[in-house]
Scaffold this active site. Structure first.
Site, mmCIF file in Angstrom:
data_model
loop_
_atom_site.group_PDB
_atom_site.id
_atom_site.type_symbol
_atom_site.label_atom_id
_atom_site.label_comp_id
_atom_site.label_asym_id
_atom_site.label_seq_id
_atom_site.Cartn_x
_atom_site.Cartn_y
_atom_site.Cartn_z
ATOM 1 C CE LYS A 71 3.524 14.295 25.504
ATOM 2 N NZ LYS A 71 3.128 14.680 25.486
ATOM 3 C CB SER A 146 -0.022 14.437 28.892
ATOM 4 O OG SER A 146 1.043 15.382 27.531
ATOM 5 C CB SER A 170 1.115 18.312 26.532
ATOM 6 O OG SER A 170 0.213 17.627 27.038
HETATM 7 N N1 GLN Z 1 -4.311 18.723 28.480
HETATM 8 C C1 GLN Z 1 -4.789 18.548 27.143
HETATM 9 C C2 GLN Z 1 -5.535 17.591 26.950
HETATM 10 O O1 GLN Z 1 -5.478 16.202 28.055
HETATM 11 C C3 GLN Z 1 -4.190 19.120 26.308
HETATM 12 C C4 GLN Z 1 -2.455 17.602 26.382
HETATM 13 C C5 GLN Z 1 -1.954 17.569 25.136
HETATM 14 O O2 GLN Z 1 -1.095 19.039 25.084
HETATM 15 N N2 GLN Z 1 -1.140 16.901 24.739
HETATM 16 O O3 GLN Z 1 -5.723 16.929 25.681
#
Ligand code: GLN
EC number: 6.3.5.7
Length: 483
Positions: A71, A146, A170
């Site tokens: 990532k 994400s 994410s």
């Molecule tokens: N979707 C969640 C957020 O927007 C989690 C994102 C993540 O785990 N990095 O914060």
């Protein structure tokens, strides 16, 4: 499109060398990328170098010649790391994150950096400054976020394994949306050194893969104490492969009534119905449990994570590194213009929310209160794990949705993580396993276990995969006309 064990066999039988195996994945990348945009960069020159360096190393290394995608919020020395943000568009890190260092030391080849929601803020991968990643099962739909790129590339067969980060879901959400496995380890198990910070008390790095064995092999390498991360746990790491294949008979599986049924779509519930039959065949007992404070998980998460983000993202000021707006006439306007142009709108929203929650007069009412409720959530999980071994829930309340469907309504987007966020607040580990398909769209099931019991969690997930195994089910390449 093979498991780590299968790639290992290829090397043992001398059917192909590392270069050939890596090239076969680069070929897949070439085929799929025009449709899904899972990668932000493929470091062709560096890959050559890595393959060369491997020549002097032992083929017995656990990840010898295994291509892995990372990532793009995890630092890779000499390879651009952008966090899918314009503010870091040209940032080349001078060092490797600890996880990357460990992967390389164990023979892995970093084949690319994957797309994400900017600074890992989002649930759909649409917040990337470099265009969204698309779901390989239906390119009109999101792959989840994400870590959408890391999930989609394993789903499409562009890489056998990848790493993502999980602050509120994410890793698990995109794993569920793309039909692969994703593990969020216990907070503190995997070093965060070199992971670009979003919300430091929640962030964890974890692997994506197609089999529980591949997840266990990867975790074995990346887990463990790191003196460079003060929150990394000093505990000794168990052998994660040992329990795989052992019986889970009579284990108790908790079904929290707050995470099933209410707010979960018909399609997801229908697809997961058969899980209860699978649990029976596994010989485990099912117990309904209650975690009442989960009701507050979402607001607590969005106060704590935005507060931490507002502080962590203060460093992007155009002075130290990253983008600088040169049209500014004085220092203050340079800060303003750099941050104004460099960050996307979701990141700005989080910085504004977090700065507000931490400001004088509101700190006690919001941030402090949220940390107290967080404690209650953690205690509730601790109590539950005195009664059950594993807690199961859907990973997502909905099927992978269409691109554009939720992007203009942040609250709808935030609700996608309702099942995964409590796990980060508590700090426990959780895994998302492909559980079924609805109209050819993947649906995941989430298993959680107590602190630092990844060995048990993987043993359970492995037993589950003996009954529900989609590791060989791949999406088909879309027709050219559909692009
Ligand atoms: N979707 C969640 C957020 O927007 C989690 C994102 C993540 O785990 N990095 O914060």
């Amino acid at each position: 499109m093979r498991t780590l064990r299968e790639i290992k066999k290829i090397y043992e039988n001398k059917e192909a060398n590392v270069k050939e195996v890596v090239e076969s994945y680069l070929e897949k990348i070439k085929e799929w990328e025009p449709y899904i945009n899972a990668f932000l960069h493929i470091p062709y020159e560096d890959i050559e170098k890595q393959i060369k360096e491997l020549e002097s190393k032992s083929p017995n290394l656990p990840l010898y010649g295994i291509p892995i995608a990372i990532k793009d919020n995890i630092l890779t020395k000499n390879i651009k790391t952008t966090c899918a943000s314009k503010i870091l568009e040209n940032f080349i890190p001078p060092y490797d994150a600890t996880v990357v260092k460990r992967l390389k030391e164990n023979g892995a080849i970093i084949i690319g950096k994957t797309n994400l929601d900017e600074f890992a803020m989002g649930s759909s991968c649409e917040n990337s400054a470099f265009g969204p990643t698309k779901n390989p099962w239906d390119i009109e739909r999101v792959p989840g976020g994400s870590s959408g790129g890391s999930a989609a590339c394993v789903s499409a067969g562009e890489a056998p394994i990848s790493l993502g980060s999980d602050t509120g879901g994410s890793i698990r959400l995109p794993a569920s949306f793309t039909g692969v496995i994703g593990l969020k380890p216990t907070y503190g198990l995997v070093s965060r050194f070199g992971l670009v910070a979003f919300a430091s008390s929640l962030d964890q790095i974890g692997p994506f893969g197609r089999t529980v064995e591949d997840i266990a092999i990867t975790l074995q390498i990346i887990a463990g104490h790191d003196p460079m991360d003060s929150t990394s746990s000093p505990y000794e790491i168990p052998n994660y492969l040992e329990g795989l294949g052992k019986s889970v008979k009579n284990w108790r599986v908790g079904i929290p009534k707050e995470l099933w049924y209410k707010g979960v779509s018909e399609e997801v519930l229908k697809t997961l119905e058969n899980s209860f039959g699978v649990f029976k065949e596994m010989g485990v007992t099912i117990e309904e449990i209650s975690l009442p404070s989960l009701e507050y998980a979402l607001p607590v998460y969005y106060i704590i994570s935005t507060s931490e983000a507002s502080s962590n993202l203060a460093r992007y000021d155009g002075v130290k590194y990253g983008y600088r707006d040169f049209t500014a006439e004085d220092l203050i306007s340079m800060y303003k213009q750099t941050r104004g142009k460099g960050f996307g709108s979701e990141v700005k929203r989080r910085i504004i929310l977090g700065t507000y929650a931490l400001s004088a007069g509101y700190y006690d009412a919001y941030y402090l209160k949220a940390t107290k409720v967080r404690r209650l959530i953690r205690i509730e999980f601790e109590e539950a794990f005195k009664k059950v071994d594993i807690i199961a829930s859907p990973t997502s309340p909905v099927l992978p949705f269409k691109l554009g469907e939720r992007i203009s309504d942040p609250l709808q987007m935030y609700l996608t993580d309702i099942m995964t966020i409590p796990v980060n607040l508590a700090g426990i580990p959780a895994i998302s396993m492909p559980a079924g398909f609805y109209n050819n769209l993947p649906v995941g099931i989430q298993f959680m276990s107590s602190f630092f019991t990844e060995d048990k969690l993987l043993q359970f997930a492995y037993a589950y995969q003996q009954f529900v195994d989609f590791s060989k089910k791949y999406p088909t390449l879309p027709n050219k006309e559909r692009v």
